[in-house]
Design a protein around this motif. Structure first.
Motif, PDB file in Angstrom:
ATOM      1  N   ALA A  94      16.649  55.180  -4.819  1.00  0.00           N
ATOM      2  CA  ALA A  94      16.246  55.500  -6.189  1.00  0.00           C
ATOM      3  C   ALA A  94      14.810  55.050  -6.459  1.00  0.00           C
ATOM      4  N   SER A  95      14.030  54.896  -5.375  1.00  0.00           N
ATOM      5  CA  SER A  95      12.651  54.441  -5.551  1.00  0.00           C
ATOM      6  C   SER A  95      11.820  55.498  -6.254  1.00  0.00           C
ATOM      7  N   GLY A  96      12.078  56.773  -5.943  1.00  0.00           N
ATOM      8  CA  GLY A  96      11.485  57.887  -6.666  1.00  0.00           C
ATOM      9  C   GLY A  96       9.972  57.967  -6.599  1.00  0.00           C
ATOM     10  N   THR A  97       9.444  59.011  -7.226  1.00  0.00           N
ATOM     11  CA  THR A  97       7.996  59.192  -7.299  1.00  0.00           C
ATOM     12  C   THR A  97       7.554  59.368  -8.743  1.00  0.00           C
ATOM     13  N   TYR A  98       8.464  59.176  -9.689  1.00  0.00           N
ATOM     14  CA  TYR A  98       8.160  59.413 -11.099  1.00  0.00           C
ATOM     15  C   TYR A  98       7.039  58.487 -11.548  1.00  0.00           C
ATOM     16  N   GLY A  99       6.011  59.082 -12.119  1.00  0.00           N
ATOM     17  CA  GLY A  99       4.863  58.299 -12.556  1.00  0.00           C
ATOM     18  C   GLY A  99       3.840  58.090 -11.455  1.00  0.00           C
ATOM     19  N   ASN A 100       4.176  58.508 -10.243  1.00  0.00           N
ATOM     20  CA  ASN A 100       3.245  58.405  -9.115  1.00  0.00           C
ATOM     21  C   ASN A 100       3.047  59.789  -8.503  1.00  0.00           C
ATOM     22  N   GLY A 101       2.680  60.739  -9.332  1.00  0.00           N
ATOM     23  CA  GLY A 101       2.538  62.111  -8.893  1.00  0.00           C
ATOM     24  C   GLY A 101       1.459  62.298  -7.854  1.00  0.00           C
ATOM     25  N   ASN A 102       1.569  63.403  -7.104  1.00  0.00           N
ATOM     26  CA  ASN A 102       0.569  63.713  -6.091  1.00  0.00           C
ATOM     27  C   ASN A 102      -0.744  64.116  -6.745  1.00  0.00           C
ATOM     28  N   TRP A 103      -1.828  64.007  -5.980  1.00  0.00           N
ATOM     29  CA  TRP A 103      -3.095  64.559  -6.428  1.00  0.00           C
ATOM     30  C   TRP A 103      -2.943  66.061  -6.547  1.00  0.00           C
TER      31      TRP A 103
END
Length: 228
Positions: free
Chosen positions: A38-47
């Motif tokens: 559940a570490s996710g990528t929310y808030g750490n979007g790709n360039w």
């Protein structure tokens, strides 16, 4: 990996924990029957640029870019009578578009304009819709959003704003967007640069989009003025 006898085996997870002062680490091996990532990528979007690197000007205009699902009701002044660019075809993208559609419906005296830019196309005829159905999806809302996304991307060549009022589309069973919600869909494009005209005092920024199928400098550029 890949051996059926492993399906009943326990998982071994290697975990490191930094000390309060950050100058040492403690190592642990956790044994479990299941692991939920559940570490996710929310808030750490790709360039937004090609190949996972920043588009030209992206870092400079970072204050104009929201990488999470915005609270459009709380910050309505930022979206009413303005133009918003939504980049991407993930569920955060269509959730944001749906929220903007609802904002327009609740504020009929104002307009909400959206430019939706995706690297992929909505190739329904070829069996490759923008959002594909997940069989036995445990999240029914995700399927509802997928159907909405494909309907918006297909409606009048992506110009959903030409739909009428609160009528219902008989094919999709979705309520058509109010006429004050205007969406223009840009399939198969790559964001190349973000810029601003210094003479503009209204916060307008420009996005330079390039057709992803064109790899040389002769590609056709599409310039869209995006209102902050």
């Amino acid at each position: 990996m890949g051996q059926i006898r492993r399906k009943d085996a326990s998982f071994r997870t290697f975990v490191t924990t930094k000390s309060d002062h950050g100058n040492s680490e403690k190592e642990d091996m956790i044994i479990s029957d299941a692991v939920v990532d559940a570490s996710g990528t929310y808030g750490n979007g790709n360039w937004l640029g090609q190949g996972g690197i920043p588009a030209l000007g992206e870092r400079y205009f970072s204050a104009n870019i929201i990488r999470t699902i915005p609270n459009v009701v709380e910050d309505a002044i930022r979206y009413l009578n303005k133009t918003t660019a939504v980049v991407g075809s993930g569920y955060s993208a269509i959730t944001t578009i749906n929220k903007l559609k609802e904002l327009a419906a609740a504020n009929t005296a104002a307009t909400v304009d959206v430019h939706w830019c995706t690297r992929r196309g909505n190739d329904v005829a070829e069996g490759k819709p923008l959002y594909e159905k997940i069989e036995n999806d445990p999240l029914p809302q995700r399927e509802t959003l997928s159907k909405l996304a494909n309907a918006l991307a297909s409606s009048n060549n992506g110009c959903a704003g030409s739909s009428v009022g609160a009528a219902t589309d008989e094919e999709t069973k979705f309520e058509r967007p109010a006429t004050n919600f205007r969406l223009l869909y840009h399939p198969r494009v790559q964001l190349e640069s973000i810029s601003s005209n210094a003479a503009n005092s209204d916060g307008t920024i420009n996005l330079l989009l390039r057709d992803v199928n064109e790899l040389d400098q002769s590609a056709t550029d599409q310039v869209r003025a995006i209102q902050d």
